[in-house]
Design a protein around this motif. Structure first.
Motif, PDB file in Angstrom:
ATOM      1  N   GLU A  89      67.508  94.058  23.105  1.00 18.25           N
ATOM      2  CA  GLU A  89      67.118  93.605  24.446  1.00 18.25           C
ATOM      3  C   GLU A  89      68.023  94.258  25.479  1.00 18.25           C
ATOM      4  O   GLU A  89      69.206  94.470  25.231  1.00 18.25           O
ATOM      5  CB  GLU A  89      67.276  92.082  24.485  1.00 18.25           C
ATOM      6  N   ILE A  90      67.438  94.563  26.634  1.00 22.33           N
ATOM      7  CA  ILE A  90      68.227  95.001  27.784  1.00 22.33           C
ATOM      8  C   ILE A  90      67.877  94.065  28.942  1.00 22.33           C
ATOM      9  O   ILE A  90      66.714  93.945  29.326  1.00 22.33           O
ATOM     10  CB  ILE A  90      67.928  96.466  28.170  1.00 22.33           C
ATOM     11  N   ARG A  91      68.909  93.387  29.456  1.00 28.84           N
ATOM     12  CA  ARG A  91      68.729  92.492  30.600  1.00 28.84           C
ATOM     13  C   ARG A  91      69.525  93.052  31.773  1.00 28.84           C
ATOM     14  O   ARG A  91      70.528  93.739  31.586  1.00 28.84           O
ATOM     15  CB  ARG A  91      69.239  91.079  30.255  1.00 28.84           C
ATOM     16  N   TYR A  92      69.068  92.722  32.992  1.00 27.20           N
ATOM     17  CA  TYR A  92      69.790  93.187  34.173  1.00 27.20           C
ATOM     18  C   TYR A  92      69.590  92.194  35.311  1.00 27.20           C
ATOM     19  O   TYR A  92      68.641  91.407  35.327  1.00 27.20           O
ATOM     20  CB  TYR A  92      69.327  94.591  34.584  1.00 27.20           C
ATOM     21  N   ILE A  93      70.514  92.235  36.267  1.00 27.53           N
ATOM     22  CA  ILE A  93      70.417  91.423  37.485  1.00 27.53           C
ATOM     23  C   ILE A  93      69.770  92.293  38.554  1.00 27.53           C
ATOM     24  O   ILE A  93      70.305  93.334  38.923  1.00 27.53           O
ATOM     25  CB  ILE A  93      71.814  90.935  37.955  1.00 27.53           C
ATOM     26  N   ASP A  94      68.600  91.868  39.048  1.00 28.10           N
ATOM     27  CA  ASP A  94      67.871  92.677  40.026  1.00 28.10           C
ATOM     28  C   ASP A  94      68.446  92.506  41.438  1.00 28.10           C
ATOM     29  O   ASP A  94      69.401  91.759  41.647  1.00 28.10           O
ATOM     30  CB  ASP A  94      66.371  92.374  39.982  1.00 28.10           C
ATOM     31  N   ASP A  95      67.862  93.215  42.403  1.00 32.87           N
ATOM     32  CA  ASP A  95      68.321  93.172  43.799  1.00 32.87           C
ATOM     33  C   ASP A  95      68.395  91.756  44.353  1.00 32.87           C
ATOM     34  O   ASP A  95      69.238  91.446  45.183  1.00 32.87           O
ATOM     35  CB  ASP A  95      67.397  93.993  44.707  1.00 32.87           C
ATOM     36  N   GLY A  96      67.504  90.888  43.904  1.00 38.10           N
ATOM     37  CA  GLY A  96      67.470  89.515  44.399  1.00 38.10           C
ATOM     38  C   GLY A  96      68.392  88.565  43.665  1.00 38.10           C
ATOM     39  O   GLY A  96      68.406  87.369  43.944  1.00 38.10           O
ATOM     40  N   GLY A  97      69.149  89.080  42.689  1.00 34.89           N
ATOM     41  CA  GLY A  97      70.090  88.241  41.957  1.00 34.89           C
ATOM     42  C   GLY A  97      69.491  87.525  40.759  1.00 34.89           C
ATOM     43  O   GLY A  97      70.134  86.665  40.164  1.00 34.89           O
ATOM     44  N   GLN A  98      68.270  87.889  40.372  1.00 34.84           N
ATOM     45  CA  GLN A  98      67.589  87.249  39.247  1.00 34.84           C
ATOM     46  C   GLN A  98      67.756  88.098  37.988  1.00 34.84           C
ATOM     47  O   GLN A  98      67.680  89.333  38.043  1.00 34.84           O
ATOM     48  CB  GLN A  98      66.092  87.072  39.543  1.00 34.84           C
ATOM     49  N   GLU A  99      67.947  87.426  36.863  1.00 36.02           N
ATOM     50  CA  GLU A  99      68.034  88.154  35.598  1.00 36.02           C
ATOM     51  C   GLU A  99      66.635  88.546  35.131  1.00 36.02           C
ATOM     52  O   GLU A  99      65.721  87.728  35.131  1.00 36.02           O
ATOM     53  CB  GLU A  99      68.726  87.318  34.525  1.00 36.02           C
ATOM     54  N   GLN A 100      66.483  89.805  34.759  1.00 30.55           N
ATOM     55  CA  GLN A 100      65.218  90.342  34.265  1.00 30.55           C
ATOM     56  C   GLN A 100      65.453  90.960  32.891  1.00 30.55           C
ATOM     57  O   GLN A 100      66.556  91.390  32.572  1.00 30.55           O
ATOM     58  CB  GLN A 100      64.689  91.432  35.213  1.00 30.55           C
ATOM     59  N   THR A 101      64.400  91.014  32.091  1.00 30.03           N
ATOM     60  CA  THR A 101      64.448  91.703  30.801  1.00 30.03           C
ATOM     61  C   THR A 101      63.616  92.967  30.911  1.00 30.03           C
ATOM     62  O   THR A 101      62.455  92.918  31.337  1.00 30.03           O
ATOM     63  CB  THR A 101      63.909  90.803  29.668  1.00 30.03           C
ATOM     64  N   LEU A 102      64.206  94.085  30.560  1.00 30.08           N
ATOM     65  CA  LEU A 102      63.532  95.375  30.649  1.00 30.08           C
ATOM     66  C   LEU A 102      62.566  95.517  29.471  1.00 30.08           C
ATOM     67  O   LEU A 102      62.958  95.318  28.312  1.00 30.08           O
ATOM     68  CB  LEU A 102      64.574  96.495  30.628  1.00 30.08           C
ATOM     69  N   ALA A 103      61.317  95.834  29.757  1.00 30.04           N
ATOM     70  CA  ALA A 103      60.307  96.015  28.714  1.00 30.04           C
ATOM     71  C   ALA A 103      60.717  97.166  27.795  1.00 30.04           C
ATOM     72  O   ALA A 103      61.275  98.172  28.243  1.00 30.04           O
ATOM     73  CB  ALA A 103      58.947  96.286  29.333  1.00 30.04           C
ATOM     74  N   GLY A 104      60.439  97.029  26.517  1.00 32.91           N
ATOM     75  CA  GLY A 104      60.815  98.028  25.523  1.00 32.91           C
ATOM     76  C   GLY A 104      60.210  99.397  25.748  1.00 32.91           C
ATOM     77  O   GLY A 104      60.781 100.407  25.337  1.00 32.91           O
TER      78      GLY A 104
END
Length: 193
Positions: free
Chosen positions: A86-101
């Motif tokens: 899994e790759i997760r990141y904090i987006d511009d709005g401060g929300q955690e997102q999971t990057l699609a494979g």
């Protein structure tokens, strides 16, 4: 100092070199020193593996690797990479997102392994100045353990058991260092281990 920002999520369920194999190798027939011998096995494995050892992992484990932003390529600092879970990141709005494979590619052949953006894809933008904005969860480790690394653990444990001190008659054993280094050089992660 290397700041790998790694966290082990799941360790191995069983030692990659079991106590019975070690005792057989050393011709120890009693159980009197099992805890001592197991402590030597644990010490040898701790010396060899991980980001402050050779950069490789002896048995399958799950780790997380933290970055402040997406670099051009991501190099998980442990080898051999089995999978990116899994790759997760904090987006511009401060929300955690999971990057699609399908948004990234994984090269497990290279040492160290590489994670690259998918074809015609750019990494998403992370929140500015967010520490650890990117989290890569991955599975790493040998399965099965190569014979020479297994033998290296057996050699190190035998040495610890027989010598019980790094100094013998005022000298430090250089043959031990040479043997360890000759095997480690095959598996060490360049620039890491």
């Amino acid at each position: 100092m290397n700041d790998w920002r790694l966290k082990q999520i799941e360790g191995v369920t069983a030692s990659p070199v079991d106590l019975a194999t070690v005792k057989d190798h050393m011709r120890v027939e009693t159980n009197d020193e099992d805890s001592l011998i197991q402590s030597y096995v644990d010490a040898a494995i701790a010396y060899l593996e991980g980001p402050y050892g050779g950069g490789f992992v002896l048995g399958s484990q799950v780790w997380e690797y933290y970055l402040d932003h997406f670099p051009a390529w991501i190099y998980p600092p442990l080898y051999p990479l089995q999978s990116v879970d899994e790759i997760r990141y904090i987006d511009d709005g401060g929300q955690e997102q999971t990057l699609a494979g399908d948004k990234y590619r994984v090269d497990t052949v290279s040492n160290p392994a590489r994670i690259l953006p998918g074809y015609d894809v750019t990494w998403p933008t992370t929140r500015a100045l967010e520490p650890n904005a990117v989290t890569v969860q991955f599975t790493v480790g040998f399965d099965p353990l190569p014979a020479d690394l297994r033998q290296l653990v057996l050699f190190m444990v035998s040495h610890y058991y027989e010598m019980r001190s790094p100094v013998l008659s005022g000298t430090i054993s250089s043959s031990v260092d040479f043997t360890i280094e000759s095997i480690l050089s095959k598996y060490r992660v360049p620039g890491i281990g």
